[in-house]
Design an enzyme around this catalytic site. Structure first.
Site, PDB file in Angstrom:
ATOM      1  CD  GLU A 391       9.705 -16.020  45.250  1.00 59.22           C
ATOM      2  OE1 GLU A 391       8.515 -15.541  45.779  1.00 59.22           O
ATOM      3  OE2 GLU A 391      10.631 -15.253  45.304  1.00 59.22           O
ATOM      4  CB  SER A 622     -30.697 -11.906  49.186  1.00 59.97           C
ATOM      5  OG  SER A 622     -31.104 -12.428  47.935  1.00 59.97           O
ATOM      6  CG  HIS A 680      -9.525 -20.150  47.149  1.00 61.06           C
ATOM      7  ND1 HIS A 680     -10.479 -19.553  47.798  1.00 61.06           N
ATOM      8  CD2 HIS A 680      -8.816 -21.016  48.022  1.00 61.06           C
ATOM      9  CE1 HIS A 680     -10.333 -20.035  49.241  1.00 61.06           C
ATOM     10  NE2 HIS A 680      -9.426 -21.004  49.239  1.00 61.06           N
TER      11      HIS A 680
HETATM   12 ZN   LIG Z   1      11.412 -14.078  48.215  1.00 58.55          ZN
END
Ligand SMILES: [Zn+2]
Length: 738
Positions: A391, A622, A680
């Site tokens: 990570e 709009s 996204h």
């Molecule tokens: Zn971490």
């Protein structure tokens, strides 16, 4: 102690008000019983033991103890009755080969680049296994140049430098950590302005003696403490730099190193404030503006020079094996619907706070579910626990796994719940607003360890104590959750695949200055953070209850009124953002015409007046306004239909399928402008903020960066996705009402 015991008793005796959202009366009763049993299991003493074991030695990606930990985690999951395995990937992970930093003039100083062991803290002395202080994915380089101080090194800091008439072309910039931005932005923006090298230091104002006593007496950064960290351009795409959008398997096709766009363009090195002080003290030129000054006992100057610096960085550019531990309990009724829970297990060094404080909580959730299984419990849906590796380097483990399983996850994933680090204080939640109401419900059923309140009630009262949040905290049924930014393992789930995600922690009562240093270890945590592990237990109870409740719901608990309310706010912010850009530019142009800058300049401190800018055009909002209305109406219809429906007779399989698609509707396969990995259209990490979320990012970033035609096109695209979402919700409401 008495108050706490009473609190638990009262909460347990409190009557449940109505069935849980998405449950029939009968199944809600059963669920509440299992949840109460579940929450009684997590044990602070075990959390402490897990932390002691996992942090006993340094365990960064590719280290012997990292692998050892992965195998230990695998054995634990198996012991608790899970089907578990290790999934291996091979991402690029450069490790230090050469690091040098010297001040050559006007005086000589050689940076130590070393964190000394602290007496009394045994693991701080594990020199051989500690990865040296560096920024991973820095370009190799050997440069000698004048030094310039650039504050946080963000775009607005360079605008300010330009007003001082200071250029960083060919210079080495020194920037400080903090300012709320992802560290990788500093070398990116420095390179965009022509700098030849970048130094990042931890100023004591941010997390050192200015904040509190330093380690080992206190929790804050000692003078030689260094924040390691990745500087890859994660806002382009996270994960392995050589395999964007695809898993980094052994046989994967890889980019050549020179073509990998997420590596930095210039060499970067992090240093301590002990090493930074002689460099900063040697700068002359303009005195830094007040907001740029840190807490070192010097006058902060900008430069350039006369400080001249030599910076050398070189890495071993190797791939390393990465060990994700994946464990599952198959669902008894809906095995093809997966509820996922994850936390990373790798650390920069020993990593007690980051990530073991939260990983230990996740392990207690898994053990507790194992205990429930021995008592006859089975989840309706499949539950998947993920202990990620890599990570710290740039969400490597979670990103590669999501890329490897993208098709299955798109078909099967209900939601992903993440954590990363945990301390004492208030529940912090960010994530998908479709799960905001659901999480509020969960938080009302978890006891706060330090008061006789639920964690929800304590958070509500905390917000009431803040004038800005007071009214809404009193009046709105649900406490708002924050938009997901980046910086942890939910990123690939939500941003790449559109899987609704939540990121949870407790925080707010203890600061720290040991982040990514050798001092983030068991000794530090057990002296300066959640020392009795009761908030670790609270995190296990919160995240575990959420997993159970998602796994067993008859109808998924998604709610869209919270989403619609949030979208309306974001849309209002965009209107205001454009108006402010128009007003600011008009005002500045007017002041230029009036001669304000020439009249107020001090000839002894020369500055450069700002340039005239073209006025931003009007944008037609709009389509977004209408889409926000459609969404709000559809969300109301769904709530009404749900309130009136008899779930016993509803077509649940079809409805759940529709609800599982709801977050996916907010994505576009084409991705965001210039960064197609991010799909996204409502949430993304900001290109120029990184950790911080940009909401409706296509529109917002185009307005911020003055790309007006793109802003208009992105308004249309976001509106189309929101209309599609409204259509899906209407369909679900009609199905329920039938
Ligand atoms: Zn971490």
């Amino acid at each position: 102690m008495l108050a706490i015991v009473l609190g638990v008793a009262l909460a347990a005796a409190a009557p449940a008000n109505g069935p849980l959202r998405g449950y029939t009366e009968a199944s809600s009763r059963v669920e509440r019983e299992w949840e109460a049993k579940f929450r009684a299991i997590p044990d602070p003493a075990r959390l402490r033991e897990y932390m002691k074991r996992l942090t006993a030695r340094p365990h960064h990606l590719g280290s012997p103890y990292g692998k050892d930990n992965a195998e230990w985690l695998l054995a634990k999951f198996k012991e608790w009755g899970f089907e578990a395995r290790i999934e291996v990937f091979e991402p690029l992970f450069p490790t230090p080969k050469e690091r040098a930093l010297e001040l050559l003039a006007p005086v000589k100083y050689t940076a130590k680049l070393d964190e000394p062991a602290v007496s009394g803290d045994p693991t701080s002395a594990q020199k051989e296994e500690q990865i040296p202080t560096y920024n991973a994915y820095s370009a190799d380089g050997d440069v000698t140049a004048p030094l310039v101080y650039v504050n946080y090194g963000l775009p607005e800091d360079y605008d300010r430098l330009a007003r001082f008439g200071v250029s960083v072309k060919g210079a080495i910039v020194i920037t400080r950590y903090g300012g709320g931005a992802w560290r990788g932005l500093r070398p990116k923006v420095a390179a965009e302005h022509g700098a030849a090298g970048c130094i990042i230091y931890s100023d004591p104002r941010d997390d050192g003696y200015f904040q509190g006593d330093v380690f080992p007496k206190g929790a804050y950064r000692p003078s030689e403490g260094v924040q390691r960290g990745s500087v890859m351009e994660m806002t382009l795409y996270p994960g392995d730099p050589l395999t964007p959008g695809a898993p980094a398997t052994a046989q994967a096709k890889r980019l050549a190193l020179k073509d990998a766009p997420t590596l930095t363009k210039i060499p970067v090195l992090p240093i301590s404030y002990g090493d930074a002080q002689p460099l900063l003290a040697a700068l002359e030129g303009p005195v830094a503006p007040p907001e740029w000054r840190g807490a070192l006992p010097i006058t902060y100057h900008i430069g350039p020079g006369p400080a001249r610096v030599h910076l050398k960085v070189a890495s071993h550019w190797d791939t390393k094996p990465l060990y994700n531990v994946i464990a599952r309990i198959p669902g008894a009724e809906r095995p093809d619907e997966w509820v996922l829970r994850g936390n990373h297990h790798d650390a920069w060094v020993n990593g007690a706070d980051d990530p073991t404080s939260a990983l230990a909580a996740m392990l207690e959730e898994a053990r507790a579910m194992g205990v429930l299984i021995t008592q006859g419990w089975r989840p309706k849906r499949t539950i998947v626990f993920c202990a990620w590796d890599g990570e710290e380097q740039g969400l490597l483990g979670s990103t590669e796994w999501v890329e490897a399983h993208a098709e299955e996850l798109t078909a099967h994933a209900v939601a992903y719940i993440n954590s990363d680090a945990n301390g004492r204080g208030f529940l912090q939640a960010s994530g998908s607003h479709t799960l905001e109401k659901f999480l509020n419900g969960v938080a009302k059923d978890v006891d706060d360890p330090e008061t006789s309140l639920s964690v929800w009630k304590r958070l509500q009262l905390f917000r009431i104590s803040s004038p800005d949040l007071r009214q809404e905290a009193r009046d709105r049924a649900d406490l708002r959750i924050h938009a997901p930014g980046s910086g942890s393992d939910y990123t690939a789930f939500i941003d790449h695949l559109g899987i609704p995600s939540l990121h949870l922690s407790f925080e707010g009562e203890d600061g720290n200055g040991i982040y990514h240093s050798i001092y983030d270890d068991f000794y530090w945590f057990t002296h300066h953070s959640d020392t009795d592990f009761r908030y670790g237990r609270a995190l296990a109870q919160t995240a575990g209850t959420a997993i159970l409740r998602l796994a067993n719901a008859d109808l998924l608990p998604h709610n869209f009124t919270g989403l619609a309310d949030t979208i309306r706010r974001y849309n209002d912010e965009l209107h205001k953002l454009l108006k402010k850009a128009q007003d600011d530019i008009a005002e500045r142009n007017r002041e230029i015409d009036e001669g304000v800058f020439a009249a107020t300049a001090d000839p002894k401190k020369p500055t450069v007046p700002p340039a005239r800018e073209a006025a931003p055009p009007a944008l037609d909002f709009s389509p977004l306004d209408q889409a926000a209305d459609s969404l709000a109406q559809a969300a109301d219809r769904y709530e009404k239909a749900l309130g009136a429906a008899a779930l016993e007779r509803a077509p649940l399989a079809a409805l759940n399928r529709t609800l599982m698609d709801s977050e996916r509707r907010l994505t576009d396969p084409a991705g965001l402008p210039g960064r197609p990995w991010f799909k996204h259209l409502i949430y993304a990490p900001g290109v120029y903020s990184g950790y911080g979320a940009k909401t409706i990012p296509g529109v917002r970033e185009a307005v911020e960066q003055k790309r007006w035609a793109e802003a208009q096109a992105e308004i249309g695209r976001a509106a189309k996705a929101l209309q599609a979402e409204a259509g899906l919700i209407d369909h679900a409401a009609a199905t329920l009402a039938r």
